[in-house]
Design a protein around this motif. Structure first.
Motif, PDB file in Angstrom:
ATOM      1  N   ARG A  66       0.844  -1.154  -0.039  1.00 44.13           N
ATOM      2  CA  ARG A  66       0.098   0.041  -0.162  1.00 44.13           C
ATOM      3  C   ARG A  66       0.767   1.357  -0.005  1.00 44.13           C
ATOM      4  O   ARG A  66       0.122   2.289  -0.510  1.00 44.13           O
ATOM      5  N   PHE A  67       1.908   1.126   0.455  1.00 49.56           N
ATOM      6  CA  PHE A  67       3.144   2.397   0.753  1.00 49.56           C
ATOM      7  C   PHE A  67       4.061   2.315  -0.082  1.00 49.56           C
ATOM      8  O   PHE A  67       4.810   1.017  -0.337  1.00 49.56           O
ATOM      9  N   THR A  68       4.624   3.446  -0.706  1.00 52.80           N
ATOM     10  CA  THR A  68       5.785   3.475  -1.384  1.00 52.80           C
ATOM     11  C   THR A  68       6.872   4.633  -1.023  1.00 52.80           C
ATOM     12  O   THR A  68       6.269   5.852  -0.893  1.00 52.80           O
ATOM     13  N   ILE A  69       7.925   4.317  -0.742  1.00 52.05           N
ATOM     14  CA  ILE A  69       8.658   5.330  -0.358  1.00 52.05           C
ATOM     15  C   ILE A  69       9.655   5.399  -1.363  1.00 52.05           C
ATOM     16  O   ILE A  69      10.209   4.721  -2.264  1.00 52.05           O
ATOM     17  N   SER A  70      10.007   7.076  -1.814  1.00 51.97           N
ATOM     18  CA  SER A  70      11.060   7.359  -2.642  1.00 51.97           C
ATOM     19  C   SER A  70      11.717   8.444  -2.171  1.00 51.97           C
ATOM     20  O   SER A  70      11.610   8.997  -1.287  1.00 51.97           O
ATOM     21  N   ARG A  71      12.887   8.883  -3.080  1.00 48.80           N
ATOM     22  CA  ARG A  71      13.463   9.997  -2.717  1.00 48.80           C
ATOM     23  C   ARG A  71      13.992  10.721  -3.850  1.00 48.80           C
ATOM     24  O   ARG A  71      14.288  10.221  -4.830  1.00 48.80           O
ATOM     25  N   ASP A  72      14.333  12.115  -3.536  1.00 47.43           N
ATOM     26  CA  ASP A  72      14.970  13.007  -4.592  1.00 47.43           C
ATOM     27  C   ASP A  72      16.086  13.760  -4.200  1.00 47.43           C
ATOM     28  O   ASP A  72      16.167  14.450  -3.109  1.00 47.43           O
ATOM     29  N   ASN A  73      17.324  12.861  -4.125  1.00 48.82           N
ATOM     30  CA  ASN A  73      18.520  13.519  -3.706  1.00 48.82           C
ATOM     31  C   ASN A  73      18.778  14.892  -3.976  1.00 48.82           C
ATOM     32  O   ASN A  73      19.357  15.662  -3.351  1.00 48.82           O
ATOM     33  N   ALA A  74      18.571  15.130  -5.360  1.00 47.68           N
ATOM     34  CA  ALA A  74      19.157  16.355  -5.890  1.00 47.68           C
ATOM     35  C   ALA A  74      18.371  17.735  -4.970  1.00 47.68           C
ATOM     36  O   ALA A  74      18.848  18.663  -4.897  1.00 47.68           O
TER      37      ALA A  74
END
Length: 119
Positions: A66-74
């Motif tokens: 149900r959950f999704t983790i993401s990231r934007d290092n920039a």
């Protein structure tokens, strides 16, 4: 590193929310980021985490599927996309940072954001 979670709110069961975690004061790309939550009267619960590169993620039992983790290092940001929310997801959600060697202690924790899911 300082962290601030945002994006919480009051929603209905079945709705979606995306939480954001903004970081400052450190090299964001060096840290693994974890998400945790704590409901009133309950212990803190591990939601999931993303590696410093963003290549790897892992999820706690309640978040899988149900959950999704993401990231934007920039832009020094991490996200927690929550779908099909349930009343039992009601909690304060926190993001936390784990520096090398990534022992899973997450010593840096930001201020949380409240998520309330009504049936």
């Amino acid at each position: 590193v300082q962290l601030q979670a945002s994006g919480g709110g009051s929603v209905q069961a079945g709705d979606s929310l995306r939480l954001s975690c903004a970081a400052s004061g450190g090299t964001f790309a060096d840290y693994a980021i974890g998400w945790f939550r704590q409901a009133p009267g309950k212990e803190r619960e591990y939601v999931g985490a993303i590696s410093y590169t963003g290549i790897s993620t892992q999820y706690g039992k309640s978040a899988k599927g149900r959950f999704t983790i993401s990231r934007d290092n920039a832009n020094s940001m991490a996200y927690l996309q929550m779908n099909n929310l349930k009343p039992e997801d009601t909690a304060v959600y926190y993001c936390a940072a784990d520096p090398p060697p990534y022992g899973g202690y997450y010593p840096y924790q930001g201020r949380g954001t409240q998520v309330t899911v009504s049936s």
